[in-house]
Scaffold this motif. Structure first.
Motif, short mmCIF file in Angstrom:
data_model
loop_
_atom_site.label_atom_id
_atom_site.label_comp_id
_atom_site.label_asym_id
_atom_site.label_seq_id
_atom_site.Cartn_x
_atom_site.Cartn_y
_atom_site.Cartn_z
N ASP A 3 -8.29 2.09 6.86
CA ASP A 3 -7.83 1.45 5.62
C ASP A 3 -8.95 0.85 4.79
O ASP A 3 -8.85 0.78 3.57
N PRO A 27 -10.85 0.15 -0.62
CA PRO A 27 -9.75 0.75 0.15
C PRO A 27 -10.00 2.23 0.41
O PRO A 27 -10.45 2.94 -0.49
N ARG A 29 -7.82 4.48 0.83
CA ARG A 29 -6.84 5.35 0.15
C ARG A 29 -7.10 5.55 -1.33
O ARG A 29 -6.32 6.23 -2.01
N GLU A 197 -2.79 -3.68 -3.34
CA GLU A 197 -2.16 -3.50 -2.05
C GLU A 197 -2.75 -4.43 -0.98
O GLU A 197 -2.35 -4.36 0.17
N TRP A 198 -3.66 -5.31 -1.38
CA TRP A 198 -4.25 -6.24 -0.41
C TRP A 198 -3.73 -7.67 -0.61
O TRP A 198 -3.90 -8.25 -1.68
N ASN A 227 -3.45 -4.96 4.30
CA ASN A 227 -2.88 -3.93 3.43
C ASN A 227 -1.36 -4.07 3.52
O ASN A 227 -0.77 -3.87 4.58
N THR A 230 0.47 -0.72 4.83
CA THR A 230 0.29 -0.27 6.22
C THR A 230 0.31 -1.42 7.23
O THR A 230 0.38 -1.19 8.43
N ASN A 232 -2.18 -2.96 8.12
CA ASN A 232 -3.49 -3.06 8.74
C ASN A 232 -4.25 -4.26 8.18
O ASN A 232 -4.16 -4.56 6.98
N ASN A 268 -2.52 -3.51 14.62
CA ASN A 268 -2.87 -3.55 13.19
C ASN A 268 -4.14 -4.35 12.90
O ASN A 268 -4.68 -4.29 11.79
N LYS A 270 -7.54 -4.52 12.76
CA LYS A 270 -8.52 -3.44 12.82
C LYS A 270 -9.92 -3.94 13.15
O LYS A 270 -10.72 -3.21 13.73
#
Lengths: 366, 366
Positions: A3, A27, A29, A197-198, A227, A230, A232, A268, A270
């Motif tokens: 991620d 990110p 993605r 998304e964070w 995130n 996800t 993560n 999750n 990481k």
């Protein structure tokens, strides 16, 4: 799937001024975007430019402790072998492919897309590069706006002592409209505007006491970045020490471990990037607001107990930063890494943690 | 015979944080000593360590503006050919020969012997490295004491805004006894304690105005360093601009030129290291307290007139620093150097000035 792309623009605790703490995070993605945030800003544009010049095949570590004719130590010495496939020298190729011009222009282009700096505390080694780079926000070809965020003690100090037209021009002035200083609330979720998304949650932690009055605490922060699609999560720390134990002292670092155990599934989580400034051999009275390898293991033990997972903190990636580069024959980062591995192996539930070093100039993809 | 060894630890005006201004100066006549002083402290130990790693034969310039596969520009592009015999890549061999250990240890050994920092003004890019390096004064193997000196506006700002236990631990505390902040008197001779044969005279100069209130001046300093045995002299400047012209404004830079013409024979004036942040093409309203190449030539013309020497400022070495490394296809230092040479050639009495650049990583022996 990973991620976070975490580029270590700087990752030591000084005293060499060119490698102090700054982590640029993008990110995974959003390969089509240069957008990033930074945690701390000890260094910046100079480090970015040097990283753009690297040969990615030359996986060595700049180090002042080896044979001076050697071209650096192999990176394998600094990384757990499980993490080796997740690191890149310099920046990933996908980033290079999106840049044009000479190195200076490319570096400024990357800088342009740093939307937010999350500062852990206002000590010089965590802010100097960011301040010195800041006039680039007005550079016509790469104009940008940025936010500098942090807990109130950080933001108020930056306003009063840095952007005060004495230590640095007051570029944060509303009249100029490009650099916004913004206070965050302790332990409250903040959604990044740069990377929506964070979710980013700051926690206040202890960082020693004042020289002039040992009874006054100095503070720092850690950031938990999740995130929100996800789940993560990574934990990124600035300088910190273990909780104070006086009768009127609050538990602070302990709350971070509780929050993680209660809100983030172990699978999750990481990575934890955390300071480990000192070797276990440093006297407790000379930690000056920092951790040592044995103190870090104590904290990881606490986290392990709160998760209470039968396999312990199995496969958790712990990446240490802010090692003090002291007068030694051997790189202090390797001394501390060895201590963490040896001592960690003897502690129940910590045996399968991977320990690595946040080496300047590398990107972790996790 | 030359008198001064001036090592350019950093010599740009940013925005790259690894090359901001710091000049380390040692006396030629004390080959058996590591003792030095610094003018400004934008960078420090990190730069020293990198310089110790240089191959002295590789006389190139780190530059982010060329072909990225190239290993840097030849130094000849940045230096007047008359000055070329006086420059060394990195540090002179005599210094290397006095050091032991790995690069980190050698760098800290050099740092140990920096006795005094003369700061021109308290802007971040002139102090950050010095601050971040400062814990090394307590490193047991290389313990040291240092003075940080400057005009009162500089020293008072460092006390209030930097060594305040908020931006940096108050290492200047008398209780610790290793780091002394000391105010100098404007235009008064100060004898260096580190190099007692050097008389150092600070002059206050203008450096723009505050963002928050354009009516409030920002100040900077220049230092005139004279060997009191040989009378050889160098002038070293921080950021500065031309004198303000309002009815209540004092002449400041003009007093520097008068002092030189009245106190230093032209043949003793070995070099002027002066900022030239901007190209002549930059609009006058966008100089923000700095010089441009045409403004610098105006100042040299004033100096020439004050000396009133029939040969003009013949063979005076002018070394420019603090160029702003802007978004450009070509290295801005080379653009400005070309302007100075072309425009200077057209001005009576300035034709035989040599113009060079204070390139990071080189030592001038003058």
């Amino acid at each position: 799937m990973p991620d976070f792309k975490i580029s270590i623009l700087g990752g030591t605790g000084g005293p060499f001024e060119h490698s102090t703490q700054c982590f640029m995070i993008r990110p995974v993605r959003k390969e089509d975007s240069l957008d990033s945030i930074c945690i701390d800003g000890g260094v910046g544009l100079g480090s970015i430019a040097r990283m753009l010049q690297y040969n990615p095949e030359n996986r060595t570590v700049d180090d002042f402790y080896g044979d001076e004719t050697a071209a650096g130590q192999p990176v394998e010495k600094y990384m757990d072998e499980k993490l080796l496939p997740n690191i890149v020298k310099g920046f990933p190729k996908t980033l290079h492919n999106r840049l044009n011009g000479n190195i200076a222009q490319k570096a400024m282009n990357i800088y342009q897309h740093i939307g937010e700096y999350y500062i852990t505390h206002p000590h010089m080694d965590h802010i100097a590069g960011m301040i010195i780079n800041s006039p680039v926000i007005f550079e016509p070809a790469v104009l940008s706006k940025k936010q500098i965020l942090g807990l109130p003690f950080t933001i108020e100090s930056m306003e009063k002592y840095i952007f005060n037209d004495i230590i640095w021009p007051q570029l944060s002035s509303n009249l100029l409209g490009r650099l916004e200083l913004k206070s965050l609330l302790d332990q409250e979720v903040h959604i990044s505007e740069t990377i929506p998304e964070w979710d980013i949650v700051p926690f206040k932690v202890y960082h020693g006491s004042k020289v002039a009055d040992k009874n006054i605490d100095v503070s720092s922060s850690v950031y938990i970045i999740t995130n929100n699609i996800t789940n993560n999560t990574i934990l990124i720390c600035g300088d910190l020490e273990t909780d104070h134990t006086g009768p009127n002292e609050r538990k602070l670092l302990d709350q971070v471990w509780t929050y993680l155990a209660e809100n983030v599934k172990l699978e999750n989580l990481k990575a934890i990037i955390i300071e480990c400034s000192n070797s276990a051999s440093v006297d407790e009275r000379r930690l000056f607001g920092h951790l040592s390898s044995n103190k870090l293991l104590d904290e990881l033990q606490t986290l392990r107990n709160k998760y209470n997972n039968p396999q312990g903190l199995s496969n958790l990636h712990v990446i240490i930063s802010h090692v003090k580069m002291v007068y030694e024959d051997k790189d202090p980062r390797l001394i501390i890494l060895e201590e963490l591995r040896t001592l960690g192996n003897k502690r129940s539930g910590l045996e399968n943690i991977t320990f690595s070093v946040a080496v300047q100039g590398y990107t972790f993809i996790i």
